[in-house]
Design a protein around this motif. Structure first.
Motif, PDB file in Angstrom:
ATOM      1  N   SER A   1     120.402 -41.186 -15.705  1.00 14.75           N
ATOM      2  CA  SER A   1     119.302 -42.150 -15.584  1.00 14.75           C
ATOM      3  C   SER A   1     118.330 -41.902 -16.731  1.00 14.75           C
ATOM      4  CB  SER A   1     118.591 -41.933 -14.244  1.00 14.75           C
ATOM      5  OG  SER A   1     117.290 -42.506 -14.291  1.00 14.75           O
TER       6      SER A   1
ATOM      7  N   GLY B   1     115.269 -42.454 -16.676  1.00 17.33           N
ATOM      8  CA  GLY B   1     113.998 -41.969 -16.140  1.00 17.33           C
ATOM      9  C   GLY B   1     112.914 -43.014 -16.155  1.00 17.33           C
TER      10      GLY B   1
ATOM     11  N   CYS C   1     112.663 -46.318 -14.527  1.00 15.45           N
ATOM     12  CA  CYS C   1     112.192 -46.978 -13.307  1.00 15.45           C
ATOM     13  C   CYS C   1     112.289 -46.079 -12.084  1.00 15.45           C
ATOM     14  CB  CYS C   1     112.856 -48.330 -13.104  1.00 15.45           C
ATOM     15  SG  CYS C   1     114.607 -48.268 -12.778  1.00 15.45           S
ATOM     16  N   THR C   2     111.380 -46.322 -11.174  1.00 13.18           N
ATOM     17  CA  THR C   2     111.182 -45.441 -10.028  1.00 13.18           C
ATOM     18  C   THR C   2     112.440 -45.255  -9.190  1.00 13.18           C
ATOM     19  OG1 THR C   2     108.923 -46.212  -9.942  1.00 13.18           O
ATOM     20  CG2 THR C   2     109.752 -45.099  -7.983  1.00 13.18           C
ATOM     21  N   PHE C   3     113.074 -46.359  -8.827  1.00 13.29           N
ATOM     22  CA  PHE C   3     114.185 -46.245  -7.884  1.00 13.29           C
ATOM     23  C   PHE C   3     115.335 -45.465  -8.466  1.00 13.29           C
ATOM     24  CE2 PHE C   3     111.819 -49.684  -5.977  1.00 13.29           C
ATOM     25  CZ  PHE C   3     111.837 -49.288  -4.650  1.00 13.29           C
TER      26      PHE C   3
ATOM     27  N   ARG D   1     115.188 -43.316 -11.084  1.00 14.27           N
ATOM     28  CA  ARG D   1     114.808 -41.941 -11.426  1.00 14.27           C
ATOM     29  C   ARG D   1     114.671 -41.057 -10.202  1.00 14.27           C
ATOM     30  NH1 ARG D   1     110.082 -42.908 -13.489  1.00 14.27           N
ATOM     31  NH2 ARG D   1     108.881 -42.263 -11.663  1.00 14.27           N
ATOM     32  N   VAL D   2     113.919 -41.513  -9.225  1.00 16.73           N
ATOM     33  CA  VAL D   2     113.676 -40.662  -8.061  1.00 16.73           C
ATOM     34  C   VAL D   2     114.670 -40.975  -6.939  1.00 16.73           C
ATOM     35  CG1 VAL D   2     111.905 -39.727  -6.537  1.00 16.73           C
ATOM     36  CG2 VAL D   2     111.233 -40.794  -8.668  1.00 16.73           C
ATOM     37  N   GLY D   3     114.969 -42.273  -6.782  1.00 21.95           N
ATOM     38  CA  GLY D   3     115.860 -42.668  -5.688  1.00 21.95           C
ATOM     39  C   GLY D   3     117.228 -42.017  -5.773  1.00 21.95           C
TER      40      GLY D   3
ATOM     41  N   LYS E   1     117.991 -39.353  -7.300  1.00 23.12           N
ATOM     42  CA  LYS E   1     117.818 -37.912  -7.091  1.00 23.12           C
ATOM     43  C   LYS E   1     117.808 -37.598  -5.600  1.00 23.12           C
ATOM     44  CE  LYS E   1     116.512 -33.667  -8.269  1.00 23.12           C
ATOM     45  NZ  LYS E   1     117.361 -32.806  -9.094  1.00 23.12           N
TER      46      LYS E   1
END
Lengths: 1228, 592
Positions: free
Chosen positions: B449, B451, B453-455, B457-459, B461
């Motif tokens: 990713s 890094g 967009c939120t979904f 990058r974090v989603g 993970k």
């Protein structure tokens, strides 16, 4: 404008072509949350918080980057949209290892903003601090002495200095005592009377607090107190040596002074009935406390000589009689603060021996450790791991002894403390005369029958523990309009808990009184580091130094066998300030502005819903102004993008990818070592607290007031929002101004506010006597001036005026000089003998927002990014957004702006380069004849003179080849939409004049997206010309001779001096000047050649300097007048594009006089009519400005390049100070 | 008599298997022995499972030798080349008789791969001899208009072979319609799916086909510059591309006034990617070429309107470009004769995983997956049971046994929850844990990713963390629902294809193998006996002979017992490495 029809949330609306859904919805009044969008930047679409639903499109669309199209059907508020936004927020929060507020505020039952008031105490703003505290706790002086201080236990300073938290309570007490002592102690504003009334039953901490807040809302409040005095357990349970009654009275009076009545000896159900209360009051708050003491709870406790500890304390207070324990042995059972009060009071009652019996160890004691420590100093004995089993009495029923049992600690119980377990067969006996049981209290709702008998629409209920039953969220009881708070609801707790409950009850009561549905206060989202892991020392060790607590001075133990207050309070402000330095500032500086927090609150986001691994970063403090906390970063990239798209420094970038991504300065350097311009634009765009100002003081944060004003550094004219509290400026941000439209600011504008807080500011006039300064009164100062002027001839006086001063100030000073003192020796060091070159060019300056219409931009001075930063942003924005190529002309080895240019042309001399271009254009007949004939004067003379020059020498001196110069000249001449920008700071006045000639030859003035921008050094450099700060020039810019008649009529004089043909410089040197008045400039401090400038200040003359600080020039004066800051006077500046920008007086002048009042003081002495307002002056000088007729531009001949300016920074001390500070901080 | 030709498969796969040594041996023999034959190198022949491959072409026909090492090569040269006696037992393919490996070729239709394994990729004449650059010449000699070229591509039904499946002709038309002085053409050669090697093999085997395709595309849309964005991990491909570009320049096929056409300028260069998977996404790819961080941006504007350096740009992947000259030369009808109603022509697949015949195949659209795996691919290794095939790499999904009759067709594959993708087929057998498989692919996408967009990058993970804990026996009640929630949002609210498709492996395994997830979470069992933390090795006392081999091989001394007596595993010490299991000669160690 093209319109597009769309359906937005079911309504047909018209959108603009090219508009994004976000822009449309915002315009239509719908709130769409966004984190990664800033209107100054191109849409990025990374946060996905702004998603909306659009029919016929796959998935949800980020509204910031989705443009509206015809027939689009948009829904911004569907459930799936909200769900998606919430999830995006929760995912962001799951990797947001940061605190919104510090553990102190979070742990405080009343959520008092500790970090905020510590910041105010640091600045000596005690009453402000008390005001802040009183929002949540109206009894700071009392709580500052007796609070159980959960905040201090939670304080992270404990980690750093081994169980030595910040002395929060000591600081609070200090501020409260200072406030009570002061002439104007803090008193909140009371709203106009509402006509509603509230009865408060019980005058303890809860009742007093409730009354305070209700009265503030404008309600009539009566407190009914059962005892003879108000205060509740504060008075009857806490001994005087800890909390003097006089202090209680004093603090209560800060409540009664709001109009609260306290009726004592009124016990509900006995001396007063709910029947009457119901009739007379609109609402009732029950704050009855927990009044009954418990005994030991073992066999034999009915023995004579066994008391409950609180009864013991209460009896003494209500009777005013101390127990006589002389020669007696006392046992106190329990380990809380009441036990401490009992044992320490017992000592003061003369006991021979006092023993505290406690069933666990000292470590588990709930009492404040300080109390334990002090009790030991006072000779109290302790028996730990000991529990009473039985009480033995003699035949008369009198106490004989107590049988105890040894204990050991077992498994932890529900409270987390290890449970005491009896040791079999360890019984032993303690002989004693009195036993004081300090093991608990009970609520006694003895008015239950009365209230339930008369309540017309409900019943008060009692819980199984005997407390009042009330809704935990709202504190409503079974009777509408009756609320209950404090110990009476919760059972025995602390004063601060009762105060917190009172706040909640008042909130509900207020809703009830306003006929609103009663709902709990909105839940605010707070990010917490503890949601990720326990805090450890290493996190704080680097940032803050080891510093032990400033301990509380106390009475010598040998002087304590009385009821005098033991704790003495911090001895000085310095001690308190020193203690404030220990605050670790755990709470986020952006807590009041953070968009992430706001949206998380709005969407009720849960930080641990998607809990998982998280990233932890070291906070980067290496830059003196900008702090980078990656823990708080949500990777929206706004800082990176603004630094690239608007600033052009490209100092920041993303590092790594995926979950490991973070923002860092280029090449992992310190921001200091990148091309960072320290403008803080990154801070301005950060939606969280990740980019924040590295402040030089305790930043708080505190809620501030703000006002808008105009920046007084350079001539761009940015509008500022100054944030202040209690007269202290906490920060500055860009307000969305006419010039700095997106709120852009440069380093000076954003961070140059330190002078506003400088303690060394001049506040009183002072006169030099025998080489040292003596403060004098204003009247005295004016007298000295009057006397001096009378004893000299008009021609012996000279006036100089700084470019920092407002139009009103500049105009008024020249009027005093010309109409009052009758001298025409008036000038400004700033433009000494070179003003024309610069000011002529601004007659048709290109507005910054027209740069986007240009086809080419030429920048002649890389210095602009420092001296006029925001203009630099306008150039970079045009370059990035509108793809306009920037040509940079540099002289010498200057690479300041290389990275923001598309082409760099290095010349030896700008002056000859421009002049050579002029020669070429003229010589080859390429000049714009149409423009020259219609709009200019002096062409023929200019032509004749220029063509006499040696072209070859000009070329050689410019440092470029002939063909290069000629092709550049052709290019410049042929591209009609070319804007040329130069700064006064890096350009000689003759070069500026040649630039003017070039603009006229090529006919570039007065057209959209074409022309010149001359960036002047100071905010009101232009005003100097417009206000006639020059012997030759009258206000309005006309020649003085031409304006003589008009001025004489206006000023009602007939002897205007029109002697204009002289050099001020020579006159100053000649010794003819006996009186020199220097207003708002510092020629000595800013001189390029100090000796030369010093020689201009006449020896043995009377020199008056008016300024904010004791500048180098002021040091050389005879009399110094303190000037008020601009926002203490109000006025207007004329920016470099000749926009007159007005600003208001927002604060009272700390000097006692606004600058208009100061000038009036002098004017009166020279028979010039004083002005009553700045407005009046504005109208007078505005009447002299030329009517809006077309002026002819003049060609000017220059023979050679003259010296650059004699002064740096426009001869202004403020810029000098700030630049010096920047340099110093950058060196560190 | 024509000279005998000896060809060695010298794509990366061949070289990795030892082809360089074989080539050198043969060359050495040629030099010293004065044996008369022409030695050539060629690209990927497709039979990766038989590498290194050496082909001998003599007057009688072609003979492809498999698994040739230096020693065998000498034998083959001596017997076959010198004496004309083919070494029958090494032959894996010939026109003259049937070999056991014949099914691998049966059913293949080579259009994109037409020259791979046939020509020397570093020899332009080889390409020309096979009809290379004839397509361009046909256009110019017949004055075929730009519009007509685009129409031919539309008519052929060619769809984007990078996985998107968008009509190539239509894409060209958009770029053609964009008015601008400057336009660009890009070849996306940033192949990054684990287990995929179609593009690499194509470039290594036939670089001129791509260049020719791009010249045609440039003509059609009006571009004057082209970029081949190739991942730096493909050094051989980059080398051969650069050789080919140089040759094309020399011939006047690239540069100014190419093919002698006044005013037709087209130049190309290779941009090496820095190894970010996301740079396969077209907007990130363009950002990378521009020197920016390889991060995708939102579309629109589409590249056809505002692409590289904000100019109209057309991007196609390697396989798509390789098809173009063939279509122009042979006519769109001929191409469209292959395939199904909406998916025309052929598709190249890389067969990998637990399959017998791992390699590169090109099949006509419409062929059932079962045929690809069982007929061409030769079925599952070690006679294990087929469990599923992952199609489309980390962006794709798995297709279980009961859907194996799904045909190769964009829409049919999409209906299963997988995607056609760029052509990676990873076959899994009964020992593959589907949860672990999903975890593997998610681990990949999560790491890749960008890094932004939120979904994504974090989603991703968070999804990975959940999958990891499930495979480690720490799955919780509610984890499946949490995964589903995350999948849905990541799919609908990510900026680019990487994020939007990242949940696919999880979604399809949840769809077809939910019971495996449940077994991990609720029974703490891995049905495929794959997840180490969920395994228990025990010694069956009645089978154990007390030989001590297991105890000796145990790295943690978890096994104890007297010689000749049954041994015992101390479960608290066992790290589940499986050493005992594999060493035991008596099948006395069981797994549960």
């Amino acid at each position: 404008m093209d319109t597009i029809n769309v359906v937005l949330n079911g309504k047909n609306v018209q959108a603009h072509k090219g508009e994004s859904i976000l822009e449309l919805a915002t315009r239509m009044g719908y709130q769409i949350p966004t984190l990664c969008h800033d209107p100054r930047l191109e849409p990025f679409s990374s946060c996905f918080v702004c998603v909306v639903h659009v029919e016929k499109m796959k998935g949800l669309q980020p509204s910031c980057s989705t443009k509206v199209t015809e027939g689009m059907v948009i829904d911004t508020e569907r459930e799936d949209v909200k769900k998606s936004r919430k999830m995006a927020l929760e995912l962001l929060l799951s990797n947001h290892y940061a605190d919104c507020i510090g553990p102190c505020k979070e742990t405080c039952p009343a959520n008092v903003d500790v970090q905020g008031y510590i910041s105010l105490i640091e600045k000596g703003l005690y009453s402000e601090a008390i005001g802040l505290i009183k929002d949540r706790n109206p009894l700071p002086a009392i709580c500052g002495r007796v609070c159980v201080r959960p905040c201090e236990l939670a304080c992270r300073r404990n980690l750093l200095d081994e169980n030595n938290g910040v002395g929060i309570d000591y600081l609070k007490r200090f501020a409260a005592d200072q406030d009570l002592k002061s002439e104007n102690h803090y008193r909140p504003e009371v709203a106009p009377a509402t006509g509603k009334s509230v009865a408060v039953i019980g005058g303890g901490p809860g009742g007093l607090s409730a009354a305070y807040w209700l009265a503030q809302k404008g309600h009539h409040v009566d407190i009914f107190e059962a005892m003879p005095h108000a205060g509740g357990w504060l008075r009857y349970g806490i001994p005087e040596y800890r909390l003097p009654n006089a202090l209680i009275d004093q603090e209560i009076s800060t409540i009664t002074e709001l109009g609260v009545n306290i009726f004592t000896n009124k016990k509900l159900g006995e001396n007063i009935s709910y029947k009457d209360i119901q009739e007379k009051y609109n609402a009732t708050i029950l704050t009855i406390g927990s009044q009954k003491g418990a005994l030991v709870g073992v066999e034999g406790e009915d023995a004579d000589g066994v008391f409950s500890g609180i009864d013991f304390l209460k009896n003494m207070e209500s009777t005013g009689q101390k127990y006589d324990f002389k020669g007696k042995k006392i046992v106190v059972v329990g380990g809380g603060n009441t036990a401490m009060d009992c044992c320490r009071t017992s000592r003061r009652c003369g006991s021979e021996e006092v023993t505290v019996v406690y069933r666990r160890t000292e470590a588990e004691m709930p009492a404040n450790p300080i109390e334990i420590h002090e009790s030991k100093l006072e000779g109290v004995n302790y028996m730990f791991l000991t529990a009473p089993v039985k009480i033995l009495k003699d035949e008369n029923g009198k106490l004989k002894s107590m049988v105890c049992q040894k204990m050991e600690l077992g498994e932890p119980d529900a409270s987390g403390r290890r449970r005491p377990v009896p040791v079999e067969g360890s019984d032993f006996e303690i002989e004693c005369d009195y036993i004081l049981a300090a093991i608990g209290q009970k609520t006694d709702v003895n008015f239950i029958n009365d209230i339930n008998e008369f309540a017309s629409n409900g019943q008060l209920k009692i819980t199984k523990w005997g407390d009042i039953e009330a809704n935990k969220e709202t504190l409503e009881t079974g009777i509408p309009g009756v609320f209950a708070a404090g110990d009476g609801v919760t059972g025995p707790a602390t004063a601060i808990a009762a105060i917190a409950q009172a706040k909640l009850a008042v909130n509900s009561c207020e809703q009830f009184l306003n006929g609103l549905p009663i709902v709990p206060p909105a839940k605010e989202f707070f990010s917490r580091k503890e949601n990720f892991r326990q805090q450890e020392k290493h996190e704080y060790a680097g940032k803050f130094k080891h510093q032990l607590r400033e301990e509380m001075p106390v009475l010598d133990p040998k002087d304590r066998m009385n009821f005098t207050e033991v704790e003495l309070g911090y001895e000085s402000e310095a001690v308190a300030k020193n203690e404030t330095a220990r605050c670790l500032e755990c709470g986020c500086g952006a807590v009041y502005t953070c968009d992430l927090k706001k949206h998380a609150t709005d969407y009720n986001a849960n930080q641990i819903h998607y809990a998982g691994s998280f990233k932890e970063y070291k906070v980067d403090f290496s830059h003196p102004y900008i702090e980078i906390d990656n823990n708080k970063c949500i990777l929206c990239g706004r800082c990176i993008r603004i630094c690239k798209e608007v600033v052009g420094a490209e100092a920041l970038g993303f590092v790594n990818r995926g979950f490991e991504t973070y923002v860092a300065p280029a090449m992992a350097m310190s921001l200091k070592d990148t091309k960072c311009e320290s403008c803080g634009m990154c801070i301005s765009t950060c939606p969280t607290g990740a980019m924040s100002e590295n402040k030089l003081f305790k930043p708080g944060p505190v809620k501030t007031e703000s006002f808008e004003t105009i920046c007084n550094y350079c001539s761009v004219g940015c509008e500022l929002e100054v944030q202040h509290r209690g007269g202290f400026v906490y920060g500055v941000k860009g307000s969305k101004g006419q010039v700095n439209q997106g709120g852009n600011l440069c380093n000076s504008g954003r961070f140059g506010y330190q002078y506003m807080n400088d303690a060394n500011r001049l506040l009183k006039p002072c006169v030099k006597e025998n080489g040292s300064w003596k403060d004098i009164e204003w009247s005295e100062a004016f007298e000295i001036i009057a006397k001096q002027l009378k004893s000299s001839k008009p021609s012996e006086s000279a006036f100089t005026v700084g470019a920092r001063l407002s139009n009103e100030e500049q105009y008024f000073i020249q009027k005093i000089a010309r109409a009052g003192v009758k001298t025409n020796t008036i000038s400004s060091f700033h433009y000494m003998e070179r003003g024309k070159g610069y000011t002529e060019n601004s007659l048709a300056s290109v507005p910054f927002n027209e740069l986007k219409f240009a086809r080419a931009i030429w920048v002649l001075n890389p210095e602009m990014i420092k001296s006029n930063g925001v203009a630099g942003f306008a150039v970079q924005s045009a370059r990035k957004k509108a793809d306009i190529p920037v040509t940079l002309i540099v002289e010498g080895d200057n690479h300041l702006m290389d990275h923001k240019a598309d082409r760099i042309i290095a010349v030896k001399s700008k002056y000859t380069f421009i002049k050579a271009m002029n020669y070429y254009l003229l010589n080859s007949g390429k000049q714009n004849a149409l423009f020259i004939n219609g709009r200019t004067e002096g062409f023929e003379a200019f032509k004749e003179s220029l063509l006499k020059e040696n072209y070859t020498s000009l070329i050689a001196a410019s440092g470029l080849a002939q063909d290069v110069i000629e092709s550049l000249a052709d290019e410049f001449n042929n591209i009609a939409e070319t804007v040329l920008i130069y700064t006064e700071a890096g350009t000689s006045s003759n070069a500026a004049m040649e630039i003017n000639n070039l603009m006229l030859l090529s006919g570039k003035l007065g057209k959209t997206g074409s022309g010149v921008i001359a960036l002047k050094s100071k905010n009101n450099s232009q005003g100097l010309r417009d206000n006639g700060i020059c012997p030759k020039t009258a206000p309005g810019g006309r020649k003085l001779n031409d304006a003589k008649a008009e001025l004489e009529a206006l000023w009602q004089i007939n002897d205007l001096c029109v002697e204009t043909d002289f050099s001020i410089k020579e006159r100053l040197k000649s010794g003819a000047i006996k009186n020199l008045f220097i207003f708002g400039e510092d020629p000595v401090g800013t001189a390029v050649n100090t000796d030369e400038v010093k020689s201009l200040i006449p020896q043995n003359a009377f020199v008056v300097v008016a300024d904010y600080f004791m500048t180098a020039t002021a040091e050389a004066a005879t009399l110094v007048l303190p000037m008020a800051f601009p926002f203490e006077t109000g006025g207007s500046y004329t920016n470099t594009q000749r926009i007159i920008q007005r600003y208001e007086a927002e604060m009272k002048p700390k000097t006692g006089k606004s600058n208009i009042e100061l000038l009036n003081g002098i004017a009166e002495k020279v028979d010039v009519k004083p002005f009553s307002t700045t407005e009046e002056i504005f109208l007078e000088f505005a009447s002299l400005l030329p009517a809006n007729k077309e002026v002819l531009f003049s060609f000017n001949n220059t023979d050679n390049d003259n010296q650059r300016n004699m002064f740096v920074f426009g001869a202004d001390n403020l810029v000098l100070r700030h630049q010096k500070q920047v340099a110093d901080l950058m060196k560190k | 008599m024509a000279q005998t030709i000896v060809r060695v498969g010298m794509a990366s796969c061949g070289i990795a298997a030892g082809a360089r040594k074989v080539f050198d041996t043969i060359k050495g023999l040629q030099n010293t022995d004065h044996l008369s034959f022409e030695l050539q190198q060629t690209g990927c022949i497709g039979m990766c499972f038989r590498e290194p491959l050496v082909e001998v072409i003599d007057e009688n026909g072609c003979y492809l030798y498999g698994e040739v090492d230096a020693e065998k090569s000498l034998e083959i040269l001596n017997k076959h080349v010198r004496n004309g006696e083919p070494v029958r037992e090494y032959i894996v393919r010939t026109d003259l008789f049937v070999t056991p490996d014949d099914p691998f070729f049966k059913g293949q239709v080579k259009i994109a791969l037409r020259n791979c394994g046939v020509i020397d990729p570093e020899n332009m004449n080889d390409y020309i001899q096979q009809g290379g650059y004839e397509a361009v010449k046909k256009i110019f000699s017949n004055n075929i208009s730009r519009e007509d070229v685009i129409q031919m591509i539309i008519d052929s039904g060619l769809r984007g072979r990078g996985g998107g499946g968008f009509s190539t002709g239509m894409k060209w038309k958009f770029a053609y319609n964009s008015q601008n002085e400057t336009k660009y053409i890009i070849c996306n050669a940033d192949e990054g799916d684990p287990g995929a090697f179609m593009d690499r093999s194509l470039i290594e085997g036939d670089p001129h086909a791509i260049i020719e395709g791009m010249i045609i595309g440039a003509y059609a849309i009006g571009a004057s510059d082209g970029v081949i964005y190739c991942r730096a991990e493909y050094p051989l491909a980059i080398k051969r591309l650069n050789i080919a570009i140089g040759q094309a320049h020399e011939k006047g096929f690239l540069g100014k006034n190419i093919f002698g056409i006044e005013g037709f300028n087209f130049d190309l260069y290779v941009k090496e990617g820095a190894g970010a998977f996301v740079c396969g996404e077209e907007t990130a790819l363009m950002a990378s070429i521009e020197g920016e961080r390889g991060m995708p941006r939102r579309r629109p504007p589409f590249p056809a309107v505002s692409g590289l350096f904000k100019k109209p740009t057309n991007i196609n992947n390697v396989e798509t470009w390789a098809n173009v000259p063939w279509i122009i030369l042979n006519g769109p009808e001929k191409y469209a004769a292959y395939g199904t109603e909406k998916s025309k022509g052929t598709k190249v697949f890389a067969l990998a995983g637990k399959i017998n015949h791992g390699g590169l195949v090109e099949v006509p659209m419409g062929i059932p997956l079962r045929d690809v795996i069982y007929k061409l691919g030769g079925g599952i290794q070690n006679n294990k049971k087929f469990k599923a095939v992952q199609m489309g790499g980390p962006s794709g999904g798995c297709i279980p046994e009961h859907l194996l009759d799904t045909i190769v067709d964009y829409d049919s594959v999409t209906a299963t929850g997988a995607i056609m993708g760029s052509g990676g087929l990873v076959v899994m057998d009964e020992n593959t844990c589907m949860v672990d498989m999903a975890r593997f692919f998610l681990d990949f996408t999560q790491k890749e990713s960008c890094g932004k967009c939120t979904f994504c990058r974090v989603g991703t993970k968070r999804m990975l963390e959940i999958l990891t804990r499930i495979t480690q026996g720490e799955g919780r009640d509610g984890d499946i629902e949490l995964l589903e929630e995350l999948c849905e949002q990541i799919r609908t609210s990510s900026l680019c294809g990487l994020g939007q498709t990242a949940p696919n492996p999880v979604l399809t395994t949840l769809k077809y193998f939910r019971h495996e997830y449940e077994a991990h979470i609720y029974n703490k069992k891995c049905p495929a006996h794959n997840c180490k933390k969920l395994l228990t090795y025990t010694i069956e006392t009645d089978k154990c002979t007390g030989c001590t081999v297991c105890a000796k091989n145990c790295p943690t001394n978890a096994i104890s017992g007297e010689r000749k007596l049954p041994h015992l595993i101390d479960q608290s010490l066992c790290i589940k490495c499986g050493a005992c299991f594999s060493k035991c000669k008596f099948d006395a160690i069981s797994l549960s």
